[in-house]
Design a protein around this motif. Structure first.
Motif: not given
Length: 692
Positions: A639-658
């Motif tokens: 609902d806007g802002g980063f107050g009571g309903d705010g959340e934070v999600l995080a991910s980490a990983g690996l990859g291969l690129r050509y």
């Protein structure tokens, strides 16, 4: 199995749509290099011989001998210094086999002919730099001088990357000496060199002994200028003590020429003469004398455009922006050439001058128009949309006013996208480019379907030499979302959005497709209002950017940050305008749009404000293969802002690129560090393109 089938489908689409024609003459065949190598050599041979690769060619002794010579030379350039070529002929007049070795010698008699030939190449050992030892550089800050001969930039260096030829050895010595001279060692030279080779393995051992001599710095600077030039020539200040090197000398001559150019002397000649030297505590002070011979003062009497009878002269005159009757400054006429190229309708623009009897000159621009009508087939892949196929039709300069329009159509497993645009450079005689766009999008998202149709018109301009591009747009779109749970979110699922937006962008990356240094910034402010013709009111702000730099010669750090917010919408806010982070170019532990607030049924609801941060370490294993480790995080509020309903999600990983010519092909897995109850543990992505 699912991923394997997706990769196979992607490769099939890419090859069928985008693969170049690798065929050669039907009666000339190459053998011994593997399928792809043979096709490439076929094509290269056709190009070097100047033949139409789709047709059979009469095979006489000249064509066959030239082919054998070129094949040997191509192998030698790749580092195979002792190749051999055996030709097997069909329908030959005298013999069925011929063989060429290094050094090349003629094998076929004059008048020899054949119907077809198979050239079998025996490459022999690849000659490569086994070791390079450089002596005589103690106290010189040159990093690792062996890198001038042995490439870095990756953890693993393949033997073909170390290929040795006498030509590349000479070039690399020249670059090494050039680097020393750039630091002021004007007398740097190779005192001795030893090159030992193992003919059986191809190993090459190099030992160089260098002599740098003292560091040269700029001493006194004098000018030899004719008396008639004293009225306009002002000596350029060159501070004593600067490093004296070829770049300094080149820049000094350029600055002096520019002084003469600005006064209307396009034929000015600037010569430099190295005068006396004297030693000091920091090395040697080099005195330099510049001789200036301005030649005649010249007026630009006229401007002509040749080679394009389609484009109106008024457009060309306005774009060139030159004024006849003024003094001729070659810098300004060259800027006009670049402005003409910037119209986007020419392959090439050449500048020449016609001299008139009164001494004035006419600037003649020879214009080579680009193909006016182009059809491009498109293919791509994304981990969510999967295969994307489509086409782009473009028509340049349809009315002789340098306008352009295009039609685009793309279809993927999840989405249909149709778009057209029309561009008008020099809008109303200004430096702005005008454009009109129409768009239709129908896309299946996770938990709902969305569609968008409408159009916009706008103007854009590059702000001087700053590199900042400004765009101002008015748009009207009908935005619809089907399948959302209205009990969970008070928003409009069907809205007419009429808005005005202002965008600023700056791109200083060294490579847009695969950056390794530089940065980019962008921001967009959008205001929708009923007074503009829609039925909703809201404001939308988006900002972002990326920064890239090398930690070492084979390790690159990539940083990305973006965010946005919706303001003042309330119940007027269209569902499609909400933010849906997550996916292959965002938070990689999630599918597209999943890293957002969720409803009771687990479907994404979108956010009114968000931020996404990406940190990525790329380690090159080979010159075109990298592994990456990444950490992605997103913060958002329903609902806007980063107050009571705010959340934070995080991910980490690996990859291969050509790395490819269209950007990196990426295989990445992101693991969610703090998944919610209905979030996946992680997501596997297969996609094309740099993520941020």
């Amino acid at each position: 199995m699912k991923l394997a089938s997706q990769i196979c489908l992607f490769l099939g689409c890419l090859i069928s749509v985008a693969a170049p024609d690798l065929r050669a003459q039907s009666n000339i065949e190459i053998d011994g290099l593997g399928w792809l190598g043979e096709r490439r050599m076929d094509q290269r041979l056709s190009f070097l011989l100047g033949l139409d690769h789709q047709k059979a060619v009469p095979l006489d002794s000249t064509i066959l001998e030239d082919s054998a010579f070129l094949l040997l030379e191509q192998m030698r350039r790749q580092g195979y210094l002792n190749p051999a070529v055996t030709a097997s002929f069909s329908g030959a007049t005298e013999r069925s086999v011929a063989e060429w070795e290094t050094p090349y010698a003629v094998q076929l008699p004059v008048g020899f002919q054949a119907e077809s030939v198979v050239f079998k190449i025996r490459r022999g050992p690849l000659f490569y730099y086994e070791s390079v030892e450089i002596k005589g550089l103690s106290g010189v800050e040159l990093g690792d001088p062996e890198r001038f001969f042995v490439p870095g930039g990756s953890l693993v260096t393949r033997k073909k990357d170390l290929a040795y030829t006498s030509e590349n050895f000479t070039r690399r010595k020249t670059r090494l000496l050039g680097a020393l001279k750039a630091q002021g060692y004007a007398g740097a030279r190779v005192v001795s060199e030893q090159v030992d080779t193992d003919e059986s393995t191809g190993a090459v051992w190099v030992e160089l002994v260098l002599e740098t001599g003292p560091v040269y710095r700029v001493g006194s600077v004098s000018f030899d200028v004719p008396a008639e030039a004293t009225g306009w020539f002002e000596p350029v200040a060159f501070p004593e003590g600067s490093i004296f090197n070829p770049d300094w000398l080149r820049e000094a001559r350029t600055n002096l020429r520019n002084v003469a150019y600005s006064a209307g002397y396009p034929d000015v000649a600037v010569r430099s003469r190295l005068a006396d030297t004297r030693g000091d505590t920091d090395g040697v002070l080099q005195a330099v004398s510049f001789e200036l011979r301005p030649g005649p003062q010249v007026t630009l009497s006229d401007v002509r455009f040749v080679g394009d009878d389609k484009t109106k002269n008024s457009i060309l005159w306005r774009q060139a922006d030159l004024e006849p009757g003024t003094l001729l400054d070659p810098r300004e006429t060259d800027k006009a050439r670049r402005r003409l190229m910037a119209l986007g309708i020419y392959k090439q623009v050449e500048l020449n001058y016609d001299r008139r009897e009164d001494g004035s000159r006419v600037a003649v621009y020879r214009l080579t128009p680009d193909t006016r009508k182009k059809l491009q087939l498109l293919a791509g892949w994304g981990s969510y949309e999967q295969a994307r196929l489509g086409f782009r039709w473009a028509h340049q300069n349809p009315w002789g006013r340098a306008h352009r329009y295009s039609l685009n159509a793309k279809q993927s497993v999840k989405a249909t996208h149709l778009a057209s645009d029309y561009q008008l450079p020099q809008l109303f005689g200004s430096d702005f480019t005008g454009y009109v766009e129409a768009e239709y999008v129908s896309r299946q998202e996770i938990g709902y379907d969305r569609s968008r149709q409408g159009g916009l018109f706008g103007v854009s301009k590059l702000l001087g030499d700053s590199g900042v591009r400004l765009a101002l747009e008015y748009g009207w779109f009908n935005e619809r979302a089907d399948g959302i749970d209205e009990s969970m979110l008070a928003v409009r699922d069907d809205a007419q959005v009429a808005s005005v937006s202002l965008s600023l962008s700056l791109d200083r990356r060294n490579n847009v497709l695969a950056p390794s240094s530089g940065y980019n910034l962008y921001t967009t402010v959008k205001t929708a209002n009923r007074a503009l013709g829609g039925n909703v009111n809201f404001h939308k702000l988006e900002v972002g950017g990326g920064y890239h730099f090398s930690v070492s010669e084979s390790t690159i750090l990539h940083l990305g940050l973006k965010g946005g917010a919706l303001l003042g919408g309330g119940m007027d806010l269209p569902f499609n305008e909400r933010f849906f982070p997550g996916g292959e170019n965002s938070v990689r532990g999630f599918q597209q749009g999943e890293a957002t607030p969720l409803g009771d049924d687990g479907d994404p609801l979108g956010a009114e404000s968000f931020w996404v941060a990406n940190i990525e370490i790329e380690q090159r294993i080979l010159s075109d293969v990298s592994v990456v480790g990444f950490l992605d995080a997103a913060g958002f509020s329903r609902d806007g802002g980063f107050g009571g309903d705010g959340e934070v999600l995080a991910s980490a990983g690996l990859g291969l690129r050509y790395q490819t010519v269209v950007g990196p092909i990426r295989l990445e897995y992101g693991h969610n560090l703090n998944p919610r109850e209905r979030d996946p543990d992680g997501t596997l992505h297969f996609s094309i393109g740099f993520p941020f």
